[in-house]
Design an enzyme around this catalytic site. Structure first.
Site, short mmCIF file in Angstrom:
data_model
loop_
_atom_site.label_atom_id
_atom_site.label_comp_id
_atom_site.label_asym_id
_atom_site.label_seq_id
_atom_site.Cartn_x
_atom_site.Cartn_y
_atom_site.Cartn_z
N ASP A 47 36.90 37.21 33.89
CA ASP A 47 36.48 35.96 33.25
C ASP A 47 37.70 35.13 32.85
O ASP A 47 38.76 35.69 32.55
CB ASP A 47 35.62 36.30 32.02
N HIS A 60 40.37 29.70 40.11
CA HIS A 60 39.76 30.75 40.94
C HIS A 60 40.78 31.26 41.97
O HIS A 60 40.84 32.46 42.26
CB HIS A 60 38.52 30.23 41.65
N LEU A 65 40.65 54.27 48.11
CA LEU A 65 39.97 53.60 46.99
C LEU A 65 38.75 52.86 47.55
O LEU A 65 38.82 52.30 48.64
CB LEU A 65 40.94 52.61 46.33
C1 FPP Z 1 34.90 33.68 35.98
O1 FPP Z 1 35.69 32.62 35.55
C2 FPP Z 1 35.11 33.98 37.38
C3 FPP Z 1 34.20 33.80 38.38
C4 FPP Z 1 32.85 33.25 38.18
C5 FPP Z 1 34.51 34.09 39.78
C6 FPP Z 1 35.49 35.17 40.03
C7 FPP Z 1 36.19 34.86 41.29
C8 FPP Z 1 37.49 35.13 41.55
C9 FPP Z 1 38.36 35.88 40.67
C10 FPP Z 1 38.12 34.63 42.80
C11 FPP Z 1 37.74 35.25 44.08
C12 FPP Z 1 37.30 36.67 44.02
C13 FPP Z 1 37.39 37.52 45.04
C14 FPP Z 1 36.84 38.88 44.92
C15 FPP Z 1 38.03 37.16 46.29
P1 FPP Z 1 34.96 31.34 34.95
O2 FPP Z 1 34.94 30.30 36.00
O3 FPP Z 1 33.65 31.71 34.38
O4 FPP Z 1 35.97 30.96 33.80
P2 FPP Z 1 35.63 30.19 32.44
O5 FPP Z 1 34.64 31.04 31.69
O6 FPP Z 1 36.95 30.11 31.76
O7 FPP Z 1 35.08 28.85 32.84
#
Ligand code: FPP
Length: 250
Positions: free
Chosen positions: A23, A40, A134
Site C-alpha cells: 500500500d 505504481h 520460491l
Molecule cells: C496500493 O497503492 C497498490 C496497488 C493498488 C497496486 C499494487 C501494484 C503494484 C505494486 C505495481 C505492480 C505490481 C506487480 C505485481 C507487477 P495505492 O494506489 O492504494 O496507494 P494509496 O493508498 O497511497 O493511494
C-alpha cells in the site's frame, strides 16, 4: 551487501510464507508531486527487489496483493495503467523468474482480467511451473470474501461434499490457495491497520507487521526488519504461553 540488521536474522526461524499488502503507491507519488502511475511503477521495482531478497534468504512463498476485486472501481485510466504494468512486469521478468527458480502462481477471479493479461499470466505460470526455489503468488482481481463465496459455490455445484464432511480441512480444498500453506507473516506498508479483504481465511493465525514505509520505498532492509520483528514474536495458535513453551521444549 549484507546490512547490519541482516546478521541478527535467525536463519532457523524464517517465516516460510510472507504475504504483503503493498500500500501507499499513490501517497508516495503525491508527496513527490508526480502522477499516481509513477508511484505504481516505482512499486513494481519494490516487487522485484523484495521477491529477490526473499529468495536469497530462503523464504519459500511470497504472496502479493497486486490488484483487489475492489480496485476495478478505480478510475478507468488507472485500472488500465495497472493492467499494462502487470503485463510489462510479466513480459520483462519471465526469464529472470525462470533463472532464479521462481514459480509464478496467481489467485483471484482471474477470468475478469483482460484476455491479453490472462494470456501472459498463463504463459509465465506454464514457463515457471517446475521452479522450486520460491513460489510467488499474485493476488489479482482478488477478494477474501469473494474467495469464500466462490468456494461455497464450488462445493454446492459439485455436490461432492456432504454437510457432515464439511470441516476446515475439506473446506480449504475449495479455496484458491489449495496448494499453498497459510502465511506466517503479513506485512502491510503505509501504516494502515487493516486487512482490506485479503486472505481472510488464511490469515487466521498469521503474525501481522505494519510499517509506515510506503510500498515504493520498501526495500531489502525493510523486509529484514519485518522478519526480525516476526522472530521476536511468540506464536501461540490459541494455546497458553506455558503450553507453547512446553511444546517448544519437547
Ligand atoms: C496500493 O497503492 C497498490 C496497488 C493498488 C497496486 C499494487 C501494484 C503494484 C505494486 C505495481 C505492480 C505490481 C506487480 C505485481 C507487477 P495505492 O494506489 O492504494 O496507494 P494509496 O493508498 O497511497 O493511494
Amino acid at each position: 551487501m549484507k546490512g547490519k540488521h541482516e546478521s541478527y536474522l535467525d536463519k532457523s526461524n524464517l517465516p516460510d510464507h510472507i504475504a504483503i499488502i503493498m500500500d501507499g503507491n499513490g501517497r508516495w507519488a503525491k508527496r513527490k508531486g508526480i502522477d499516481r502511475l509513477s508511484g505504481h511503477r516505482e512499486g513494481m521495482k519494490s516487487v522485484r527487489t523484495v521477491v529477490n531478497a526473499a529468495r536469497e534468504l530462503g523464504i519459500g512463498f511470497v504472496t502479493l496483493f497486486a490488484f483487489s476485486e475492489q480496485n476495478w472501481h478505480r478510475p478507468k485510466s488507472e485500472v488500465h495503467a495497472l493492467m499494462e504494468l502487470l503485463k510489462q512486469f510479466l513480459i520483462k521478468e519471465n526469464s529472470r523468474l525462470l533463472e532464479n527458480g521462481i514459480k509464478l502462481n496467481a489467485i483471484g477471479r482471474l477470468r475478469e482480467l483482460p484476455p491479453d493479461v490472462n494470456q501472459v499470466l498463463n504463459d509465465t505460470i506454464e514457463l515457471t511451473k517446475n521452479c522450486n526455489m520460491l513460489t510467488l503468488t499474485l493476488a489479482l482481481s482478488y477478494g477474501g470474501r469473494e474467495e469464500i463465496i466462490d468456494a461455497v459455490k464450488k462445493i454446492v455445484s459439485s455436490g461432492n461434499l456432504a454437510s457432515h464432511d464439511v470441516n476446515e480441512l475439506s473446506f480449504s480444498q475449495y479455496l484458491y490457495t489449495v496448494d499453498l500453506k497459510e502465511p506466517d507473516l503479513l506485512i502491510r506498508t503505509s501504516g494502515e491497520f487493516r486487512i482490506s479483504n485479503f486472505l481472510l481465511w488464511q490469515l487466521a493465525y498469521t503474525e501481522i507487521y505494519v510499517t509506515k514505509t510506503l510500498w515504493p520505498d520498501f526495500r531489502r532492509r525493510h523486509l529484514i526488519k519485518a522478519i526480525l520483528n516476526f522472530q521476536n514474536r511468540e506464536r501461540r495458535f490459541g494455546l497458553t504461553s506455558d503450553q507453547t513453551r512446553k511444546r517448544k521444549v519437547r
